[in-house]
Write a protein that holds these residues in place. Structure first.
Motif, short mmCIF file in Angstrom:
data_model
loop_
_atom_site.label_atom_id
_atom_site.label_comp_id
_atom_site.label_asym_id
_atom_site.label_seq_id
_atom_site.Cartn_x
_atom_site.Cartn_y
_atom_site.Cartn_z
N ASP A 58 42.08 43.23 15.82
CA ASP A 58 41.22 42.79 16.54
C ASP A 58 40.60 44.07 17.47
N GLU A 59 41.44 44.89 17.87
CA GLU A 59 41.18 46.06 18.60
C GLU A 59 40.27 46.93 17.84
N MET A 83 36.69 45.58 17.73
CA MET A 83 35.95 45.52 18.98
C MET A 83 35.65 46.84 19.23
N GLU A 84 36.33 47.77 18.89
CA GLU A 84 35.62 49.48 18.82
C GLU A 84 34.46 49.41 17.89
N LYS A 104 46.88 42.08 16.10
CA LYS A 104 46.19 42.78 17.45
C LYS A 104 45.62 43.96 17.11
N SER A 105 46.06 45.02 16.36
CA SER A 105 45.52 46.07 16.45
C SER A 105 43.87 46.19 15.48
#
Length: 266
Positions: free
Chosen positions: A215-216, A219-220, A212-213
């Motif tokens: 993927d974040e 995205m950033e 999850k982190s």
């Protein structure tokens, strides 16, 4: 971007065995007014259950393509590789070119679960001491920043991040900081494989604490996280993901050949 020993990473992207060079320890004691030399044989370096020198051992952690441990002594107490393997890298691993994502890391032989690999490099006191161009491949630890970029033999810097349909195969070992010491010129952080890695398959890791982190993070960065496995260098896949695209194509081709063969027999 950087990777931390707390579990975060950012950024993308043998020769023949020599004789053992551990020398006996020499002690002296006086006896009847004369100096008597006592030679105490050095203890053999400890090996893991799969025949690799342990991170806290005295031997080089590298292994040959046949799985035999490197017999050369470590470059230093806090560096788990000999000088030759620091320069060339662990022979059981290899950095190769990926058709889309630059360099990746693959297994040169079938690696067992729990195989140790070190991310090592120059130890910098502060994050601002790290060259900006190197931040993508930086490793942040409790003792400072580790810059592996100047050392091509520090192979973990080439690990790719697994895609949405793939699984990581290496991560921080429980004793990841056992060789870290503030103030040293070089630092080594210990990782280990999470599962067996077949020959020519990729050794990859999540670029943050979890999927999850990760993927974040992507995205950033404005990057779409994609699968990194290829036909030549596959990446282990999630069970629910099913076969890789080239495996599906190969299966369809075999089915088509079988149908043609059946028609020819009629």
């Amino acid at each position: 971007s950087f990777l931390t020993t707390g579990g975060q990473r950012s950024g993308h992207s043998q020769r023949h065995p020599l004789r053992h060079l551990l020398r006996p320890q020499s002690n002296f004691k006086r006896s009847s007014g004369t100096m008597v030399k006592q030679v105490v044989a050095a203890k053999p370096a400890k090996l893991s259950s799969h025949g690799q020198h342990l991170p806290t051992s005295t031997g080089c952690m590298s292994t040959s393509k046949t799985g035999k441990p490197c017999l050369r002594p470590r470059a230093s107490k806090l560096m788990p590789y000999c000088k030759q393997c620091m320069k060339a890298g662990d022979p059981s691993l290899k950095a190769v070119d990926h058709p889309k994502f630059g360099k990746i890391l693959i297994a040169q032989r079938d690696l067992p679960k729990g195989y140790y690999v070190s991310w090592w490099g120059t130890l910098l006191k502060r994050k601002k001491d790290m060259p900006v161009k190197h931040m993508e491949w930086a490793l942040e630890t409790t003792k400072g920043m580790v810059d592996a970029v100047p050392f091509k033999g520090s192979l973990l810097q080439f690990c790719a991040c697994p895609g949405p349909n793939e699984v990581p195969t290496i991560d921080f070992a429980p004793n990841s900081d056992c060789l870290l010491k503030r103030g040293e010129k070089l630092a080594a952080v210990i990782f280990r494989t999470l599962k067996p890695v077949p020959r020519n398959h990729q050794v990859d890791m999540m670029y943050n604490k979890d999927e999850k982190s990760t993927d974040e993070f992507f995205m950033e960065q404005g990057i779409v996280r994609g699968d990194v496995g290829t036909k030549k260098y596959p990446a282990l896949r999630k069970a629910k993901a099913g076969p890789a695209p080239w495996e599906k194509a190969m299966k369809a081709m075999k089915a088509m050949k079988a149908m043609k063969a059946m028609k020819a027999m009629k």
